[in-house]
Design a protein around this motif. Structure first.
Motif, short mmCIF file in Angstrom:
data_model
loop_
_atom_site.label_atom_id
_atom_site.label_comp_id
_atom_site.label_asym_id
_atom_site.label_seq_id
_atom_site.Cartn_x
_atom_site.Cartn_y
_atom_site.Cartn_z
N SER A 63 0.83 -1.20 0.00
CA SER A 63 0.00 0.00 0.00
C SER A 63 0.87 1.26 0.00
O SER A 63 0.57 2.24 -0.68
CB SER A 63 -0.91 -0.03 1.22
N ARG A 105 2.03 1.87 -3.48
CA ARG A 105 1.00 2.47 -4.34
C ARG A 105 0.85 3.95 -4.01
O ARG A 105 0.68 4.78 -4.90
CB ARG A 105 -0.33 1.73 -4.16
N SER A 126 3.63 5.91 -5.59
CA SER A 126 3.38 6.16 -7.00
C SER A 126 2.49 7.40 -7.18
O SER A 126 2.79 8.29 -8.00
CB SER A 126 2.76 4.91 -7.62
N GLN A 165 3.99 5.17 -13.05
CA GLN A 165 2.83 4.41 -12.59
C GLN A 165 3.03 2.91 -12.74
O GLN A 165 2.82 2.14 -11.81
CB GLN A 165 1.60 4.86 -13.39
N SER A 166 3.49 2.49 -13.93
CA SER A 166 3.59 1.04 -14.13
C SER A 166 4.73 0.43 -13.33
O SER A 166 4.60 -0.69 -12.84
CB SER A 166 3.66 0.65 -15.61
N ASN A 198 3.44 0.20 -9.72
CA ASN A 198 2.39 -0.81 -9.61
C ASN A 198 2.97 -2.21 -9.66
O ASN A 198 2.57 -3.10 -8.92
CB ASN A 198 1.35 -0.64 -10.71
N PHE A 199 3.94 -2.38 -10.57
CA PHE A 199 4.60 -3.68 -10.68
C PHE A 199 5.31 -4.02 -9.37
O PHE A 199 5.18 -5.12 -8.84
CB PHE A 199 5.60 -3.64 -11.84
N ALA A 257 4.64 -2.88 -6.40
CA ALA A 257 3.67 -3.12 -5.33
C ALA A 257 3.11 -4.54 -5.45
O ALA A 257 2.95 -5.23 -4.44
CB ALA A 257 2.53 -2.10 -5.39
N ARG A 258 2.83 -4.97 -6.68
CA ARG A 258 2.29 -6.32 -6.87
C ARG A 258 3.32 -7.37 -6.48
O ARG A 258 3.02 -8.36 -5.83
CB ARG A 258 1.86 -6.54 -8.32
N ASP A 318 3.66 -7.67 -2.69
CA ASP A 318 2.51 -8.09 -1.89
C ASP A 318 2.42 -9.61 -1.78
O ASP A 318 2.12 -10.30 -2.73
CB ASP A 318 1.23 -7.53 -2.50
#
Lengths: 247, 222
Positions: B148, B151, B154, B207-208, B211-212, B214-215, B218
């Motif tokens: 989180s 994200r 970002s 952004q990407s 996001n990558f 963060a994924r 997780d």
């Protein structure tokens, strides 16, 4: 081992005062598997939260090996925390850490945690709960029963004298419940850890607890040997629970 | 096209570099300030680790006041402070000061909302192990919320990137400055379009990437 003396807990919320526990006295002996059974809202979770020092009693006291828990502060309080392992209904595992890291977590809170000793202890505990092969897995990859086994291993990590279990099997199916209860009985036998189980399931108490208490409407209405209470329940709520009286 | 690139390519490249420099440095310093602020906002709430309702209310109010100050006004308002800190109020490095000050309270709120997501049951479990509040914050709250937080990082980075364009108006460099100088003051729309394309690209990439990350970070999803 644990003496609860005239314990009361009052919550104050916007609707006024709520008496969650009133004048509760209990005596738990070393080596017991002690069950506390009651309906939802009877106050059993509050009782466990007071025992695990997550709540401070409003009145009365709780003695653990003669030490009054409610007066402890700071380092003494943290030391007392380490004498009790807590197992929660919702597991409460660290989701971003592996099974092994979860079990090692309480050990690594110590300043002088020796890595080799921690690793050895984690391996020993995972073997005890039957998850030696899942050390590197994350909680999200485990089933409910496996998560609860990890939580039990984690609660035992710091060699506590007491294991406090808050509805440990309420989120589990019947078969998984049985295996988790067998594990708890096994731990009690092998390690001599005193276990307190808070539950609303009659079957849990019947299966593993040698002694029990019945809590109803913030009061302890009955306590004693499990066999005796199942044989001849004295309180109305116990007779209702056991189906010996119609509601 | 190649003629345009030959003429303005170096300038656009330099502008991109300056924008990235301002964005990265400001984001870094904004988190240096904002992360502890966000932790403080979270742990002092009623029922949290170290409840201090009065402090929480005052501090939360202060954060809101700072957040409601429009950036362009804050930038001018802090010029004396900027000059005292970096020796000048003009240029990219000088722009980092108001950018940081403006973003820190925003970051504090982002961090706060990430930490709020941490399961209260997990915090209780760790408390019942006898952990200190410091251990709970550093080893549980800030660790369990990493996806989180990433994200949020970002969103913060992209917001700061947007603000760097405004600093262009008062003489800091970057793509915003180029767009203003060429597009607005010299009516050279092509340069402005080029800066827009570059800014959009930068935002998409940031952004990407986050996001990558963060994924990947997780572990609470299978």
């Amino acid at each position: 081992m644990i003496e609860i003396e005239h314990l009361s807990k009052v919550y104050i919320d916007k609707n006024g005062r709520v008496n969650a526990l009133q004048d509760v006295s209990l005596s738990i002996q070393k080596g017991d598997i002690f069950g506390v059974i009651g309906m939802s809202g009877a106050g059993k979770s509050t009782l466990l939260r007071c025992l695990s020092m997550l709540e401070t009693p409003s009145e009365g006291r709780i003695l653990l090996e003669g030490q009054d828990l409610s007066t402890l502060k700071g380092a003494a309080r943290r030391a007392a925390h380490k004498k009790m392992g807590v197992v929660f209904q919702g597991y409460n595992l660290l989701m971003q850490k592996t099974v092994a890291e979860n079990v090692a977590f309480p050990l690594r809170l110590e300043k002088k945690a020796d890595k080799a000793a921690v690793d050895a202890r984690v391996a020993e505990l995972l073997a005890l709960v039957g998850l030696a092969d899942r050390a590197g897995a994350y909680p999200a990859q485990l089933s409910g029963g496996q998560k609860q086994r990890v939580a039990i291993a984690r609660a035992l990590a710091a060699n506590p004298a007491v294991l406090l279990c808050d509805e440990p099997t309420s989120a589990l199916d019947a078969l998984t419940t049985r295996s988790v209860l067998e594990l708890l009985a096994d731990i009690n036998r092998k390690l001599g850890v005193t276990i307190v189980i808070i539950t609303h399931e009659l079957n849990v108490v019947k299966t593993v607890c040698n002694r029990m208490a019945v809590i109803d409407d913030s009061h302890i209405v009955e306590q004693g040997d499990t066999a005796r209470i199942f044989e001849a329940p004295q309180s109305r709520i116990a007779r209702l629970l056991l189906g010996k009286e119609e509601a | 096209m190649s003629e345009f690139l030959a003429q303005y390519g170096p300038l656009l490249l330099q502008g991109t570099g300056e924008t990235l420099y301002m964005t990265a440095a400001s984001t870094f310093f904004a988190y240096l300030l904002g992360l502890p602020m966000g932790v403080l906002l979270t742990v002092t709430k009623p029922g949290a680790l170290a409840p201090a309702p009065r402090f929480q209310a005052v501090f939360g109010w202060l954060v809101n006041v700072l957040r409601s100050l429009p950036f362009i006004i804050l930038m001018i308002f802090v010029i004396p402070f900027t000059r005292a800190l970096v020796g000048t109020s003009i240029g990219c490095t000088a722009a980092i000061v108001p950018l940081t000050l403006s973003a820190a309270p925003f970051v504090a709120r982002m961090v706060e909302s990430s930490l709020e997501e941490v399961d209260a049951g997990v915090v209780e479990a760790v408390k019942s192990m006898g952990a200190t509040n410091w251990q709970i914050v550093t080893r549980v709250m800030l660790v369990e919320s990493v996806p989180s937080l990433l994200r949020g990082l970002s969103i913060s980075t992209i917001t700061i990137l947007g603000y760097t364009a405004i600093t262009g108006a008062v003489g800091a460099g970057g793509l915003g400055n180029l767009a203003l100088r060429f597009g607005y003051q010299r009516y050279q729309k092509d340069v402005m379009y080029a800066t827009i394309v570059l800014l959009v690209l930068l935002v998409c990439i940031i952004q990407s990437v986050f996001n990558f990350a963060a994924r990947r970070a997780d572990r609470s999803r299978r």
